[in-house]
Design an enzyme around this catalytic site. Structure first.
Site, short mmCIF file in Angstrom:
data_model
loop_
_atom_site.label_atom_id
_atom_site.label_comp_id
_atom_site.label_asym_id
_atom_site.label_seq_id
_atom_site.Cartn_x
_atom_site.Cartn_y
_atom_site.Cartn_z
CG ASP A 8 54.75 13.90 63.92
OD1 ASP A 8 55.86 13.42 63.56
OD2 ASP A 8 53.96 14.42 63.11
CB SER A 9 57.88 17.09 63.21
OG SER A 9 57.14 16.42 62.20
CE1 TYR A 40 61.45 17.93 64.69
CE2 TYR A 40 61.33 15.62 65.28
CZ TYR A 40 61.34 16.95 65.65
OH TYR A 40 61.26 17.27 66.98
N GLY A 41 62.16 15.96 58.31
CA GLY A 41 62.79 15.24 57.19
C GLY A 41 63.88 16.02 56.49
CB CYS A 72 58.04 11.35 64.32
SG CYS A 72 59.10 12.20 63.13
CG ASN A 73 57.84 6.36 60.13
OD1 ASN A 73 57.92 5.15 60.02
ND2 ASN A 73 56.66 6.97 60.23
CB THR A 74 61.74 11.82 60.34
OG1 THR A 74 60.87 11.67 59.20
CG2 THR A 74 63.00 12.53 59.92
CB CYS A 186 56.08 10.05 56.60
SG CYS A 186 55.77 11.70 57.26
CB THR A 187 53.04 9.66 61.54
OG1 THR A 187 53.84 10.81 61.83
CG2 THR A 187 53.68 8.43 62.18
#
Ligand code: DGL
Length: 273
Positions: A8-9, A40-41, A72-74, A186-187
């Site tokens: 993830d970020s 990241y968004g 990470c969804n983004t 978003c996690t």
């Protein structure tokens, strides 16, 4: 025993790691946070498509996991195909839980809470067209919630405006008063589920992807029943690694590493972060 690398970020992937750890499988869990690039968004699609596969290729070559979770969804909604093309191991992405949200809603109105990038992505639009064509989806994008989750896991106070803005943005939007399921896409956001639920004007299901991802990992790896254990965690920013150390230590991580600059992304041996 199979090894899983969770990416993830920042600390958001810990919500997914927690679900995998709780799933009763014999796994070793490693973690990487690209926190020098967080959030990241607010990054461009092109930058994420270049960086995420490069970073993960570098780390997979060094750590040899059996499977990578892009928690990470983004990143997943823009770079999953590029990550899969770059890696020789199976990749499980985390994308907005639109399908289960559509199955759960009774009012037909779903809230979609994600980063500003994820809410506007074509990937997200396609999920809605495919799985919720007859539902109303009210979207709200927030990077302030990402920062709030980071602060919370550092044990610091965070700005409550992040919560009230998100709740207002969902339930105050046209049709929003009927929302009965909120997809936490978003996690980072499951880490704030209690705060979001407490601020909500009505009872809702706060839906995240953690358990579904844990099941997917277990089935792809055909993992034996047992107890997962954590091993290594790597970071791209030393300051952020130090600041969030307690959240990782609380989950059992003791070996922390730093990742050098692009394009090589070579990890440095364990340091006293
Ligand atoms: N945790 C990430 C996600 O699931 C994004 C956070 C960020 O903006 O860096 O979308």
């Amino acid at each position: 025993m199979k090894r899983v690398l969770v990416f993830d970020s920042g600390v958001g992937g810990l919500s997914v790691l927690d679900a995998i750890a709780a799933s009763g499988r014999d796994l070793v869990l490693d973690y990487v946070a690209d926190n020098s690039w967080l959030p990241y968004g607010l990054k461009s699609d092109a930058d994420l498509r270049a960086r995420v596969p490069a970073l993960l290729s570098g780390l997979v070559a060094q750590w040899s996991p059996d499977l990578v979770v892009v928690a990470c969804n983004t990143a997943s909604t823009i770079a999953l195909d590029a990550v899969r093309a770059a890696l020789a191991v199976p990749v499980v992405g985390v994308v907005p839980p639109i399908k289960p949200a559509a199955a759960l809603t009774r009012t037909g109105v779903i809230g979609l809470l994600a980063t500003p990038a994820t809410v506007r992505r074509a990937y997200t639009n396609d999920l809605i067209v495919q799985f919720a064509p007859d539902k109303r989806v009210v979207r709200f994008g927030s990077s302030a919630l990402v920062e709030a989750a980071e602060h919370k896991l550092r044990g610091e106070a965070f700005d409550p405006a992040a919560i009230t803005e998100a709740i207002g943005g969902l339930f105050g939007a046209p049709g929003g008063a009927e929302i009965d399921v909120v997809a936490l896409a978003c996690t980072h956001f499951p880490l704030l589920a209690n705060e979001l639920a407490a601020a909500s004007p009505r009872p809702c299901v706060w839906l995240d992807s953690g358990d579904a991802i844990a099941r997917r990992v277990a089935s792809v790896l055909i993992a034996d029943p047992g107890q997962a254990r954590v091993h290594r965690a790597a970071f791209t920013d030393a300051h952020a690694a130090r600041a969030t150390f307690a959240a990782f230590r609380a989950r059992g991580f003791s070996e922390l590493e730093l990742i050098g600059d692009a394009p090589a992304f070579i990890t440095r041996p364990p340091t006293n972060i």
